[in-house]
Design an enzyme around this catalytic site. Structure first.
Site, PDB file in Angstrom:
ATOM      1  N   SER A 138       0.850  -1.200   0.000  1.00 37.92           N
ATOM      2  CA  SER A 138       0.000   0.000   0.000  1.00 37.92           C
ATOM      3  C   SER A 138       0.880   1.242   0.000  1.00 37.92           C
ATOM      4  O   SER A 138       1.999   1.223   0.536  1.00 37.92           O
ATOM      5  CB  SER A 138      -0.879   0.021   1.251  1.00 37.92           C
ATOM      6  OG  SER A 138      -1.542   1.266   1.371  1.00 37.92           O
ATOM      7  N   TYR A 152      -1.956  -0.600  10.264  1.00 38.77           N
ATOM      8  CA  TYR A 152      -2.078  -1.048   8.871  1.00 38.77           C
ATOM      9  C   TYR A 152      -0.841  -0.614   8.069  1.00 38.77           C
ATOM     10  O   TYR A 152      -0.255  -1.411   7.323  1.00 38.77           O
ATOM     11  CB  TYR A 152      -3.352  -0.445   8.280  1.00 38.77           C
ATOM     12  CG  TYR A 152      -3.552  -0.648   6.795  1.00 38.77           C
ATOM     13  CD1 TYR A 152      -4.093  -1.833   6.297  1.00 38.77           C
ATOM     14  CD2 TYR A 152      -3.207   0.355   5.883  1.00 38.77           C
ATOM     15  CE1 TYR A 152      -4.291  -2.008   4.930  1.00 38.77           C
ATOM     16  CE2 TYR A 152      -3.401   0.183   4.523  1.00 38.77           C
ATOM     17  CZ  TYR A 152      -3.946  -0.993   4.052  1.00 38.77           C
ATOM     18  OH  TYR A 152      -4.134  -1.165   2.701  1.00 38.77           O
TER      19      TYR A 152
HETATM   20  P1  NAP Z   1     -11.445  -5.697   0.288  1.00 36.79           P
HETATM   21  O1  NAP Z   1     -12.359  -5.219  -0.786  1.00 36.79           O
HETATM   22  O2  NAP Z   1     -11.715  -5.291   1.689  1.00 36.79           O
HETATM   23  O3  NAP Z   1     -11.397  -7.309   0.188  1.00 36.79           O
HETATM   24  C1  NAP Z   1     -10.719  -8.037   1.158  1.00 36.79           C
HETATM   25  C2  NAP Z   1     -10.717  -9.504   0.779  1.00 36.79           C
HETATM   26  O4  NAP Z   1      -9.893 -10.207   1.703  1.00 36.79           O
HETATM   27  C3  NAP Z   1     -12.082 -10.155   0.830  1.00 36.79           C
HETATM   28  O5  NAP Z   1     -12.159 -11.079  -0.237  1.00 36.79           O
HETATM   29  C4  NAP Z   1     -12.061 -10.909   2.171  1.00 36.79           C
HETATM   30  O6  NAP Z   1     -12.910 -12.058   2.176  1.00 36.79           O
HETATM   31  C5  NAP Z   1     -10.610 -11.339   2.207  1.00 36.79           C
HETATM   32  N1  NAP Z   1     -10.039 -11.650   3.518  1.00 36.79           N
HETATM   33  C6  NAP Z   1      -9.926 -10.846   4.608  1.00 36.79           C
HETATM   34  N2  NAP Z   1      -9.238 -11.470   5.577  1.00 36.79           N
HETATM   35  C7  NAP Z   1      -8.925 -12.699   5.109  1.00 36.79           C
HETATM   36  C8  NAP Z   1      -8.214 -13.813   5.633  1.00 36.79           C
HETATM   37  N3  NAP Z   1      -7.673 -13.793   6.869  1.00 36.79           N
HETATM   38  N4  NAP Z   1      -8.082 -14.928   4.860  1.00 36.79           N
HETATM   39  C9  NAP Z   1      -8.612 -14.968   3.620  1.00 36.79           C
HETATM   40  N5  NAP Z   1      -9.276 -13.952   3.054  1.00 36.79           N
HETATM   41  C10 NAP Z   1      -9.429 -12.818   3.802  1.00 36.79           C
HETATM   42  O7  NAP Z   1      -9.928  -5.287  -0.013  1.00 36.79           O
HETATM   43  P2  NAP Z   1      -9.287  -4.404  -1.205  1.00 36.79           P
HETATM   44  O8  NAP Z   1      -9.582  -2.989  -0.959  1.00 36.79           O
HETATM   45  O9  NAP Z   1      -9.562  -5.034  -2.508  1.00 36.79           O
HETATM   46  O10 NAP Z   1      -7.734  -4.592  -0.850  1.00 36.79           O
HETATM   47  C11 NAP Z   1      -6.952  -5.635  -1.369  1.00 36.79           C
HETATM   48  C12 NAP Z   1      -5.516  -5.374  -0.974  1.00 36.79           C
HETATM   49  O11 NAP Z   1      -5.123  -4.092  -1.461  1.00 36.79           O
HETATM   50  C13 NAP Z   1      -5.288  -5.333   0.536  1.00 36.79           C
HETATM   51  O12 NAP Z   1      -4.041  -5.899   0.849  1.00 36.79           O
HETATM   52  C14 NAP Z   1      -5.271  -3.849   0.850  1.00 36.79           C
HETATM   53  O13 NAP Z   1      -4.540  -3.561   1.998  1.00 36.79           O
HETATM   54  C15 NAP Z   1      -4.588  -3.334  -0.405  1.00 36.79           C
HETATM   55  N6  NAP Z   1      -4.841  -1.912  -0.635  1.00 36.79           N
HETATM   56  C16 NAP Z   1      -6.091  -1.451  -0.881  1.00 36.79           C
HETATM   57  C17 NAP Z   1      -6.281  -0.097  -1.077  1.00 36.79           C
HETATM   58  C18 NAP Z   1      -7.625   0.495  -1.342  1.00 36.79           C
HETATM   59  O14 NAP Z   1      -7.757   1.740  -1.359  1.00 36.79           O
HETATM   60  N7  NAP Z   1      -8.649  -0.318  -1.562  1.00 36.79           N
HETATM   61  C19 NAP Z   1      -5.191   0.787  -1.015  1.00 36.79           C
HETATM   62  C20 NAP Z   1      -3.935   0.267  -0.758  1.00 36.79           C
HETATM   63  C21 NAP Z   1      -3.760  -1.082  -0.576  1.00 36.79           C
HETATM   64  P3  NAP Z   1     -14.374 -12.027   2.904  1.00 36.79           P
HETATM   65  O15 NAP Z   1     -15.128 -10.880   2.277  1.00 36.79           O
HETATM   66  O16 NAP Z   1     -14.939 -13.368   2.617  1.00 36.79           O
HETATM   67  O17 NAP Z   1     -14.090 -11.782   4.355  1.00 36.79           O
END
Ligand code: NAP
Length: 243
Positions: A138, A152
């Site tokens: 991130s 985080y």
């Molecule tokens: P998201 O929409 O919140 O989705 C999270 C996913 O992770 C869901 O499929 C959830 O499954 C799964 N999950 C959570 N804990 C888990 C575990 N212990 N084991 C297996 N699956 C698990 O996330 P996102 O925004 O797409 O982010 C994806 C990545 O990008 C993350 O690493 C995040 O830190 C990074 N990121 C995101 C942003 C942003 O602005 N969105 C910015 C920087 C970095 P369930 O729904 O079934 O619980």
């Protein structure tokens, strides 16, 4: 050799966008998730009905036994796993550092960093002399996310160090390890932090003047996994609109 990828946390957001894109590029895709059976199965059906190959595996990837079970199941279904996207990441309600409990800090580190370590280890144990890993870090690793979630941000800093270390250890085994560092991306993760409209609110502070999409991040993940990036390892792509 068939391309087989495990994407952790792939039922929604960046993981789901990556699953769809990689399936279009002839990867056999394992969609890992934790809780929401319905959307994970729905995504899997969508991929399989549109000419791709996908399976789902529900596992908490911060638990070693569950990671091992997932790798065994995917190997049995699709063959050796050639690619891995360590995408799982969680955050909790925005708050100042003094309000973050030791228990919350450890939960974040386990979900975000330990999971990537365990999956990378399982990947290495079964590799066939070839492979690529992409870690989803991130921009918070650079900014520190003060007054929001320093826990985080610290976990993402650790992801960057893990990326570097693994890339150097695994280079002699022909396994490349890289990371993407997304900025403000429109996904449900911001609701978990208590502000679903966060990306919209902050978009004027982003040089490109808008939040990013999960699909835009997936494009960078796909490139780093691909042979087009065959001489790239230990590298980081900021997908953050210039932030
Ligand atoms: P998201 O929409 O919140 O989705 C999270 C996913 O992770 C869901 O499929 C959830 O499954 C799964 N999950 C959570 N804990 C888990 C575990 N212990 N084991 C297996 N699956 C698990 O996330 P996102 O925004 O797409 O982010 C994806 C990545 O990008 C993350 O690493 C995040 O830190 C990074 N990121 C995101 C942003 C942003 O602005 N969105 C910015 C920087 C970095 P369930 O729904 O079934 O619980």
């Amino acid at each position: 050799m068939d391309k087989v990828v495990i994407i952790t946390g792939a039922s929604r957001g960046i993981g789901a966008a990556s699953a769809k894109l990689l399936a279009q590029q002839d990867y056999k895709v394992c969609i890992n998730y934790l809780k929401n059976d319905e959307i994970a199965h729905c995504l899997c059906d969508e991929i399989n009905q549109t000419g791709g190959r996908a399976m789902v595996f529900k596992a908490d990837v911060s638990q070693e036994a569950e990671v091992k079970a997932m790798f065994s199941a995917v190997k049995a279904e699709f063959g050796s796993i050639t690619h891995l996207v360590n995408n799982v990441g969680v955050l909790f309600t925005k708050t100042s550092c003094t309000e973050i409990s030791a228990e919350r800090f450890m939960r974040v580190m386990q979900a975000n960093v330990l999971s990537a370590f365990l999956c990378s280890k399982a990947f290495i144990e079964q590799h066939q002399g070839y492979g690529a890993i992409v870690n989803v870090s991130s921009a918070a690793a650079r900014t520190g996310a003060p007054f929001e979630y320093v826990d985080y941000a610290a976990s993402k800093g650790a992801m960057d160090s893990l990326t570097k270390g693994l890339s150097l250890e695994l280079a002699p085994h022909n396994i490349r390890v890289n990371a993407v560092r997304p900025g403000f991306i429109e996904t449900d993760i911001h609701a978990d932090g208590g502000e679903p409209g966060r990306v919209q609110r902050l978009s004027s502070q982003i040089p490109l003047q808008r939040g990013g999409t999960a699909e835009e991040v997936a494009q960078s993940i796909s490139w780093l996994l691909s042979d087009a990036a065959s001489y790239v390892t230990g590298s980081f792509i900021d997908v953050a609109g210039g932030k």
